[in-house]
Design a protein around this motif. Structure first.
Motif, PDB file in Angstrom:
ATOM      1  N   THR A   1       0.834  -1.197   0.000  1.00 37.15           N
ATOM      2  CA  THR A   1       0.000   0.000   0.000  1.00 37.15           C
ATOM      3  C   THR A   1       0.873   1.253   0.000  1.00 37.15           C
ATOM      4  O   THR A   1       2.063   1.211   0.312  1.00 37.15           O
ATOM      5  N   SER A   2       0.263   2.371  -0.306  1.00 39.20           N
ATOM      6  CA  SER A   2       0.997   3.639  -0.322  1.00 39.20           C
ATOM      7  C   SER A   2       1.477   4.006   1.080  1.00 39.20           C
ATOM      8  O   SER A   2       2.541   4.608   1.248  1.00 39.20           O
ATOM      9  N   ASP A   3       0.696   3.627   2.131  1.00 36.57           N
ATOM     10  CA  ASP A   3       1.106   3.921   3.505  1.00 36.57           C
ATOM     11  C   ASP A   3       2.377   3.148   3.877  1.00 36.57           C
ATOM     12  O   ASP A   3       3.281   3.687   4.537  1.00 36.57           O
ATOM     13  N   VAL A   4       2.438   1.871   3.471  1.00 39.45           N
ATOM     14  CA  VAL A   4       3.624   1.053   3.755  1.00 39.45           C
ATOM     15  C   VAL A   4       4.829   1.620   3.007  1.00 39.45           C
ATOM     16  O   VAL A   4       5.930   1.751   3.563  1.00 39.45           O
ATOM     17  N   LYS A   5       4.613   1.962   1.746  1.00 40.50           N
ATOM     18  CA  LYS A   5       5.700   2.532   0.926  1.00 40.50           C
ATOM     19  C   LYS A   5       6.223   3.820   1.567  1.00 40.50           C
ATOM     20  O   LYS A   5       7.441   4.051   1.643  1.00 40.50           O
TER      21      LYS A   5
ATOM     22  N   ARG B   1      15.498  -0.253  17.106  1.00 44.58           N
ATOM     23  CA  ARG B   1      14.064  -0.480  16.902  1.00 44.58           C
ATOM     24  C   ARG B   1      13.641  -0.043  15.500  1.00 44.58           C
ATOM     25  O   ARG B   1      12.909  -0.749  14.800  1.00 44.58           O
ATOM     26  N   LEU B   2      14.118   1.153  15.072  1.00 45.17           N
ATOM     27  CA  LEU B   2      13.799   1.638  13.722  1.00 45.17           C
ATOM     28  C   LEU B   2      14.389   0.713  12.663  1.00 45.17           C
ATOM     29  O   LEU B   2      13.742   0.412  11.643  1.00 45.17           O
ATOM     30  N   PHE B   3      15.608   0.256  12.908  1.00 45.11           N
ATOM     31  CA  PHE B   3      16.276  -0.618  11.948  1.00 45.11           C
ATOM     32  C   PHE B   3      15.515  -1.944  11.804  1.00 45.11           C
ATOM     33  O   PHE B   3      15.313  -2.445  10.689  1.00 45.11           O
TER      34      PHE B   3
ATOM     35  N   HIS C   1      11.916  -5.713   8.931  1.00 45.73           N
ATOM     36  CA  HIS C   1      10.665  -6.478   8.897  1.00 45.73           C
ATOM     37  C   HIS C   1       9.830  -6.105   7.665  1.00 45.73           C
ATOM     38  O   HIS C   1       9.312  -6.991   6.966  1.00 45.73           O
ATOM     39  N   LEU C   2       9.721  -4.816   7.369  1.00 47.21           N
ATOM     40  CA  LEU C   2       8.928  -4.377   6.215  1.00 47.21           C
ATOM     41  C   LEU C   2       9.566  -4.825   4.901  1.00 47.21           C
ATOM     42  O   LEU C   2       8.867  -5.249   3.968  1.00 47.21           O
TER      43      LEU C   2
ATOM     44  N   ILE D   1      13.150  -3.315  -1.616  1.00 46.69           N
ATOM     45  CA  ILE D   1      14.563  -3.168  -1.222  1.00 46.69           C
ATOM     46  C   ILE D   1      15.338  -2.430  -2.317  1.00 46.69           C
ATOM     47  O   ILE D   1      15.258  -2.770  -3.494  1.00 46.69           O
ATOM     48  N   THR D   2      16.084  -1.426  -1.903  1.00 50.81           N
ATOM     49  CA  THR D   2      16.938  -0.674  -2.828  1.00 50.81           C
ATOM     50  C   THR D   2      18.389  -0.750  -2.353  1.00 50.81           C
ATOM     51  O   THR D   2      18.659  -1.009  -1.183  1.00 50.81           O
ATOM     52  N   ALA D   3      19.326  -0.505  -3.278  1.00 48.63           N
ATOM     53  CA  ALA D   3      20.757  -0.642  -2.966  1.00 48.63           C
ATOM     54  C   ALA D   3      21.214   0.348  -1.904  1.00 48.63           C
ATOM     55  O   ALA D   3      22.188   0.100  -1.194  1.00 48.63           O
TER      56      ALA D   3
END
Length: 672
Positions: free
Chosen positions: A2-6, A38-40, A45-46, A54-56
């Motif tokens: 979803t756009s929210d996840v992105k 925690r943020l990492f 997880h996402l 996933i991007t480089a």
């Protein structure tokens, strides 16, 4: 997705980049390690749920690369030049005097000084704000692609910190130094000691070894750091001075040395050097001097570069640290070109943190000039903080038991004839079959300056020679795994690895092969020059000294040495043996570079780059640059105020390029 996840994934990445920058670069964290973790973990997880996201440049990808099978080469668009050295205030004054003579005026020169880090120079290429390639300096033209390894260095941004206030060119090439802090070096060696591994000699070796790990996960375990100090080209960078550039790089997220200083006079430069000498040992990283650069870019462009170094910058090296010890005995070593070098064996002494047991005495002239004797008390220093040498004898400590150092009349290894050339200080063994020369040439051929055969270090080559498995370089290519397994210290895996490494270098480029032969006076640059003018090794072997001297940069000494070597009977036999072993030397000049066969002349002044930069670009793409108009010239690049060369080119009907067309051609060929 979803756009929210992105949106959340992008928010997490931006936050982690910013917090990583504050922690590693600014040393000013605003959240705890737990909050960062925690943020990492949330981002991990996402990305696990949505792998397509996933991007480089994601913070999770710093240690995401798989082990490499080997390093690819990376060609530098703009050469990574060396720096000329100075060693005193007089050297600094001479440097400024030379600059002022070049300007022919009373221009006031301002400088930027930066600590000269004792690390490894690297280049980082960013496109559209993202890191795409990282490479070592190599020979200045071609290095090794160590992108995955460099991504593990926390002070190298994977994504530039773009803000609306800072303009970033589509492509930005940043240069700087990777180094290992002293504290990290001690911890690394302690860990290796506990694991029973060999210890690194110094932080620089440890940093270099870390970047050459094929597995990025190993590199990530080393506490490497990076300081940026320049860009390859200022095109698209809105800075007029080196001082502004460093501030610009800081704003993009790079760590820059906090000891950079803007000096308004040569006296200020001297004062800053004195300050660095005092601070040197209190720093958490090794420095071996201070880099001095003309601050203003417009002046840098006017000064230009020599073939190997910029005219507008020098490295002011620290004075070597000295200690006293005693010469116990002198050994005479024979090198690969036959030079016999006296080496002093000393009572072990610590010099600036390293135990020194041996030091070069250079040659007979140096021994006589310094009046050195056996059993003398002497001062030793690490020249350039690396190579130990004897500075002088402490005459006051003599007891009368000292003895003269007697040089051999014949080769200490083969009993061959020794001779001293006219105007030369060195004595030399003239026997090409001298065992000492043979083994040194074999070590050189297999080493990093030669074909760089992985797994064949100095001790391995000596072992193979002692076992009778190699006599000349062709024997490397005739080795069998079963032979290696029988030797002490070899196993199935190591033997197989070396055989595979040898197979990989069976088709060396002509320039690499010439360099690897270890011919007197023929180094890396000379080998490149020669290889660019010959279709094949066979053609080179048939060349005459006069033909070689026609190549710009090749003098009579080099030409004569090369022809003598290539026409010798031992080399003729070696070629037959190499052919039978399946070695095929490739023409370095036929590497399908886009400007191969094109000859350029530049006339008039250029606006987009300096004349030197334009020439280097042409050469990097395979073209040749000459200074005069002739029928052989294929392209004449005409800038503003082009003169007689343009008129002559028009009369001959040669191809003409305006500067804009030339820039467009180069960018097109580079895929930019």
């Amino acid at each position: 997705m979803t756009s929210d996840v992105k949106k959340r994934i992008e928010e997490l990445r931006q936050q982690l980049h910013a917090h990583g920058h504050r922690y590693y670069v600014l040393d000013d964290p605003v959240i705890s390690d737990g909050e960062y973790d925690r943020l990492f973990q949330e981002l991990l997880h996402l990305e696990a749920q949505y792998p397509e996201s996933i991007t480089a440049d994601s913070p999770t990808q710093r240690v995401g690369g798989k082990p490499l099978k080997g390093f690819k080469t990376a060609e530098h668009i703009y050469p990574m030049l060396s720096l000329d050295n100075i060693f005193s205030r007089q050297g600094l004054l001479d440097f400024e005097e030379k600059l002022k003579r070049y300007l022919k005026g009373d221009t006031v020169l301002e400088y930027i000084t930066e600590p000269k880090l004792d690390g490894l120079a690297v280049e980082l290429v960013y496109e559209n704000d993202r890191l795409v390639t990282g490479s070592t300096r190599g020979n200045g033209l071609i290095g090794e692609d160590v992108t995955e390894q460099l991504k593990t260095v926390p002070t190298i941004p994977l994504r530039l910190l773009a803000t609306g206030e800072v303009a970033i060119p589509r492509q930005l090439i940043v240069r700087g130094e990777v180094f290992l802090p002293k504290k990290g070096f001690k911890q690394l060696n302690q860990r290796r000691k506990e694991e029973g591994l060999s210890l690194f000699a110094n932080p620089r070796n440890a940093a270099a070894g870390s970047l050459r790990q094929l597995d990025p996960k190993v590199t990530a375990q080393r506490p490497l750091r990076f300081y940026a100090y320049s860009v390859a080209t200022t095109e698209g960078v809105r800075c007029d001075t080196q001082f502004d550039l460093l501030a610009y790089l800081r704003s993009l997220g790079f760590a820059v040395s906090p000891l950079v200083c803007h000096c308004k006079s040569v006296d200020d430069v001297g004062g800053q050097f004195d300050l660095l000498v005092r601070k040197r040992h209190g720093l958490d990283y090794e420095i071996d001097g201070m880099v001095v650069k003309v601050n203003r870019f417009s002046l840098q462009q006017r000064f230009g570069n020599t073939a190997r170094a910029p005219r507008w910058a020098v490295a002011w090296k620290f004075p070597a640290v000295q200690a006293s010890t005693i010469i116990e005995r002198v050994e005479f070593q024979v090198g690969r070109t036959g030079v016999v070098t006296p080496v002093a064996h000393l009572q072990p002494v610590e010099v600036d943190g390293a135990i020194v047991r041996r030091a070069t005495l250079h040659n007979r002239d140096e021994v006589n000039k310094k009046d050195l004797r056996l059993h003398d008390t002497v001062l030793v220093q690490r020249a350039g903080d690396v190579i130990p040498e004897v500075v002088k004898a402490v005459v006051e400590n003599r007891t009368g038991k000292e003895e003269a150092i007697v040089f051999p009349e014949r080769c200490p290894e083969c009993d061959g004839q020794l001779e001293q050339g006219v105007g030369e200080a060195a004595i030399r063994c003239t026997n090409l079959l001298c065992p000492a020369q043979k083994i040194q040439r074999l070590i050189y051929f297999a080493g990093k300056s030669g074909l760089d055969i992985e797994g064949l270090g100095k001790k391995h080559v000596e072992q193979l020679y002692s076992a009778g498995l190699i006599e000349d370089i062709a024997d490397f290519f005739l080795l069998k795994k079963d032979q290696l397994i029988l030797l002490d210290g070899w196993g199935e895996k190591s033997a197989q690895g070396v055989i595979q490494s040898i197979d990989k270098v069976k088709a060396p480029p002509l320039n690499t092969f010439i360099r690897a032969l270890g011919i007197r006076y023929v180094g890396e640059v000379t080998a490149e020059l020669i290889a660019g003018h010959y279709e094949s090794l066979d053609e080179l072997v048939q060349s005459k000294a006069s033909e070689l001297m026609a190549i710009e940069g090749i003098g009579p000494q080099v030409a004569e040495s090369l022809v003598t070597f290539l026409r010798s009977e031992p080399f003729a036999k070696l070629l037959i043996k190499l052919d039978q072993a399946g070695v095929v030397v490739q023409s370095a000049g036929k590497s399908a570079r886009p400007l191969d066969g094109r000859i350029f002349v530049f006339t008039g002044s250029l606006n987009h780059m300096t004349r030197n930069e334009a020439k280097q670009l042409v050469k990097s793409l395979g073209g040749k640059v000459v200074s005069s108009i002739s029928g052989k010239v294929t392209d004449v690049v005409a800038g503003e105020r082009a003169g007689g060369k343009l008129e002559k080119a028009q009369k001959l009907g040669l191809g003409l390029l305006a500067e804009e067309a030339f820039v467009g051609l180069i960018r097109n060929l580079q895929g930019r």
